[in-house]
Design a protein around this motif. Structure first.
Motif, PDB file in Angstrom:
ATOM      1  N   ARG A   6      10.026 -21.067  -0.132  1.00  0.00           N
ATOM      2  CA  ARG A   6       9.102 -20.066   0.350  1.00  0.00           C
ATOM      3  C   ARG A   6       9.070 -19.741   1.204  1.00  0.00           C
ATOM      4  O   ARG A   6       8.661 -18.751   2.537  1.00  0.00           O
ATOM      5  N   ARG A   7       8.906 -21.216   2.512  1.00  0.00           N
ATOM      6  CA  ARG A   7       9.032 -20.965   3.418  1.00  0.00           C
ATOM      7  C   ARG A   7      10.567 -20.371   4.436  1.00  0.00           C
ATOM      8  O   ARG A   7       9.849 -19.489   5.462  1.00  0.00           O
ATOM      9  N   ALA A   8      10.845 -20.496   3.699  1.00  0.00           N
ATOM     10  CA  ALA A   8      12.135 -19.565   4.428  1.00  0.00           C
ATOM     11  C   ALA A   8      12.424 -17.863   4.518  1.00  0.00           C
ATOM     12  O   ALA A   8      12.367 -17.051   4.560  1.00  0.00           O
ATOM     13  N   SER A   9      11.859 -18.007   2.526  1.00  0.00           N
ATOM     14  CA  SER A   9      11.634 -16.974   2.699  1.00  0.00           C
ATOM     15  C   SER A   9      10.154 -15.724   3.378  1.00  0.00           C
ATOM     16  O   SER A   9      10.875 -14.430   4.489  1.00  0.00           O
ATOM     17  N   ARG A  10       9.635 -16.423   3.522  1.00  0.00           N
ATOM     18  CA  ARG A  10       8.784 -16.125   5.074  1.00  0.00           C
ATOM     19  C   ARG A  10       8.882 -15.821   6.191  1.00  0.00           C
ATOM     20  O   ARG A  10       8.664 -14.278   6.510  1.00  0.00           O
ATOM     21  N   ASP A  11       9.712 -16.798   6.111  1.00  0.00           N
ATOM     22  CA  ASP A  11      10.417 -16.676   7.666  1.00  0.00           C
ATOM     23  C   ASP A  11      11.439 -15.509   8.161  1.00  0.00           C
ATOM     24  O   ASP A  11      12.364 -15.056   8.453  1.00  0.00           O
ATOM     25  N   ALA A  12      12.532 -15.050   6.904  1.00  0.00           N
ATOM     26  CA  ALA A  12      13.566 -14.275   7.072  1.00  0.00           C
ATOM     27  C   ALA A  12      12.445 -12.973   7.202  1.00  0.00           C
ATOM     28  O   ALA A  12      13.147 -11.975   8.019  1.00  0.00           O
ATOM     29  N   GLN A  13      11.169 -12.536   6.580  1.00  0.00           N
ATOM     30  CA  GLN A  13      10.056 -11.415   7.575  1.00  0.00           C
ATOM     31  C   GLN A  13       9.967 -11.591   8.565  1.00  0.00           C
ATOM     32  O   GLN A  13       9.808 -10.280   8.812  1.00  0.00           O
ATOM     33  N   ALA A  14      10.121 -12.715   9.061  1.00  0.00           N
ATOM     34  CA  ALA A  14       9.263 -12.666  10.430  1.00  0.00           C
ATOM     35  C   ALA A  14       9.786 -11.283  11.183  1.00  0.00           C
ATOM     36  O   ALA A  14       9.178 -10.898  12.197  1.00  0.00           O
ATOM     37  N   PRO A  15      11.231 -11.741  11.553  1.00  0.00           N
ATOM     38  CA  PRO A  15      12.212 -10.536  12.592  1.00  0.00           C
ATOM     39  C   PRO A  15      11.824  -9.615  12.303  1.00  0.00           C
ATOM     40  O   PRO A  15      11.056  -8.301  13.083  1.00  0.00           O
ATOM     41  N   GLY A  16      12.057  -8.918  11.137  1.00  0.00           N
ATOM     42  CA  GLY A  16      11.259  -7.444  10.712  1.00  0.00           C
ATOM     43  C   GLY A  16       9.967  -6.794  11.170  1.00  0.00           C
ATOM     44  O   GLY A  16       9.265  -5.443  11.822  1.00  0.00           O
ATOM     45  N   LEU A  17       8.936  -8.030  10.597  1.00  0.00           N
ATOM     46  CA  LEU A  17       7.641  -7.744  11.054  1.00  0.00           C
ATOM     47  C   LEU A  17       7.494  -7.434  12.669  1.00  0.00           C
ATOM     48  O   LEU A  17       6.551  -6.394  13.152  1.00  0.00           O
ATOM     49  N   ALA A  18       8.304  -8.794  13.153  1.00  0.00           N
ATOM     50  CA  ALA A  18       7.950  -8.400  15.007  1.00  0.00           C
ATOM     51  C   ALA A  18       8.123  -7.355  15.744  1.00  0.00           C
ATOM     52  O   ALA A  18       8.193  -6.318  16.416  1.00  0.00           O
ATOM     53  N   ARG A  19       9.290  -7.577  14.257  1.00  0.00           N
ATOM     54  CA  ARG A  19       9.825  -5.512  15.525  1.00  0.00           C
ATOM     55  C   ARG A  19       9.016  -4.277  15.312  1.00  0.00           C
ATOM     56  O   ARG A  19       9.227  -3.337  15.515  1.00  0.00           O
ATOM     57  N   LEU A  20       8.750  -4.314  13.840  1.00  0.00           N
ATOM     58  CA  LEU A  20       8.042  -2.828  13.155  1.00  0.00           C
ATOM     59  C   LEU A  20       6.779  -3.315  14.373  1.00  0.00           C
ATOM     60  O   LEU A  20       6.490  -2.093  15.154  1.00  0.00           O
ATOM     61  N   ALA A  21       5.908  -5.026  14.359  1.00  0.00           N
ATOM     62  CA  ALA A  21       4.841  -4.516  16.389  1.00  0.00           C
ATOM     63  C   ALA A  21       4.654  -4.134  16.802  1.00  0.00           C
ATOM     64  O   ALA A  21       4.304  -3.527  17.789  1.00  0.00           O
ATOM     65  N   ALA A  22       6.324  -4.362  17.769  1.00  0.00           N
ATOM     66  CA  ALA A  22       7.089  -4.048  18.821  1.00  0.00           C
ATOM     67  C   ALA A  22       6.628  -2.977  19.063  1.00  0.00           C
ATOM     68  O   ALA A  22       7.424  -2.019  20.054  1.00  0.00           O
ATOM     69  N   LEU A  23       7.722  -1.912  17.682  1.00  0.00           N
ATOM     70  CA  LEU A  23       8.031  -0.553  17.521  1.00  0.00           C
ATOM     71  C   LEU A  23       6.710   0.161  17.852  1.00  0.00           C
ATOM     72  O   LEU A  23       6.335   0.728  18.712  1.00  0.00           O
ATOM     73  N   ILE A  24       5.122  -0.013  17.021  1.00  0.00           N
ATOM     74  CA  ILE A  24       4.062   0.636  17.251  1.00  0.00           C
ATOM     75  C   ILE A  24       3.101   0.387  18.881  1.00  0.00           C
ATOM     76  O   ILE A  24       2.917   0.588  18.691  1.00  0.00           O
ATOM     77  N   ALA A  25       3.483  -1.041  19.263  1.00  0.00           N
ATOM     78  CA  ALA A  25       2.640  -1.966  20.281  1.00  0.00           C
ATOM     79  C   ALA A  25       3.189  -1.194  21.897  1.00  0.00           C
ATOM     80  O   ALA A  25       3.749  -1.393  22.954  1.00  0.00           O
ATOM     81  N   ASP A  26       3.134   0.105  21.726  1.00  0.00           N
ATOM     82  CA  ASP A  26       3.244   0.890  22.994  1.00  0.00           C
ATOM     83  C   ASP A  26       2.593   2.660  22.977  1.00  0.00           C
ATOM     84  O   ASP A  26       1.946   2.723  21.722  1.00  0.00           O
TER      85      ASP A  26
END
Length: 242
Positions: A6-26
């Motif tokens: 489960r932790r590996a599955s959640r961690d796999a989503q982390a890079p995508g979530l970080a990219r999305l947040a960075a995209l909006i955070a301007d």
């Protein structure tokens, strides 16, 4: 699934979530996304003037938003238009905007800005449905008349389906979009009606002349005809729409 799995599955989503947040955070990209909540396609020049930056600057930002899947682009001759990719992106932007605490936004610096802000709070489009005090008034009226339920999530009742049909507002129930959905209103801090029903009602209000767009923002104004029709169909007092 094991805890490690489960932790590996959640961690796999982390890079995508970080990219999305960075995209909006301007701030410039955020301004463009908020402007595009009106549901229409804008040119880069229009968005540059709205955001108060150079056209070359906004073009770079739009390229990132398109590459990130938040915007789609269309070309007509020499003109390049962009719009929000879909209703899910609009929901994401509106939901994030609703999380901004009251009083933390920068106050308007001119009377024109203050007037535009007041108009947006009174009534506006949120991608393809009605928002602001207008959207809340319509949502409350539908709920009070038991045409819409909010107790277990937003859902049209049988009487609600009949009301839309009697009002001549077609509900094209195709695709995966829910028939009715609550969308948190960032000025009223309460949910207004979205989904297929919200979009159909907004489209009918604009096409039938109940509402008209005003200014260069997403603001809409209820017309005299709209006041009569909303009073007749939903019992909304005209004073609640002004």
């Amino acid at each position: 699934m094991t805890t490690t799995g489960r932790r590996a599955s959640r961690d796999a989503q982390a890079p995508g979530l970080a990219r999305l947040a960075a995209l909006i955070a301007d701030e410039t990209r955020a301004a463009c996304l908020l402007a595009l909540l009106d549901g229409r396609a804008w040119t880069a020049g229009e968005l540059a003037r709205h955001a108060g930056v150079a056209a070359s600057t906004v073009s770079e930002h739009l390229g990132k938003l398109v590459a990130g899947g938040l915007l789609t682009e269309e070309r007509q001759g020499r003109h390049r238009y962009v719009r929000l990719a879909d209703a899910r992106v609009a929901q994401l932007v509106e939901d994030l905007a609703a999380q901004v605490a009251p009083g933390t936004a920068e106050p308007p610096r001119t009377l024109a800005k203050a007037g535009a802000g007041a108009a947006m709070a009174r009534g506006r489009t949120c991608y393809d449905h009605l928002a602001g005090r207008l959207g809340i008034a319509v949502t409350d009226a539908l709920t009070e008349r038991r045409l819409l339920r909010q107790d277990t999530g937003f859902a049209l009742t049988d009487a609600g389906l009949d009301w839309f049909a009697a009002a001549g507002i077609g509900l094209a129930r195709t695709g995966r979009r829910p028939l009715a959905r609550g969308c948190l209103d960032w000025t009223e801090r309460r949910p207004h009606l979205a989904g297929v029903a919200g979009a159909a009602l907004c489209r009918h209000a604009l096409d039938a002349g109940w509402c008209v767009r005003i200014g260069s923002e997403r603001a809409v104004k209820v017309t005299d005809l709209g006041e009569r029709m909303l009073s007749q169909l939903l019992g909304i007092a005209p004073t609640a729409l002004r």
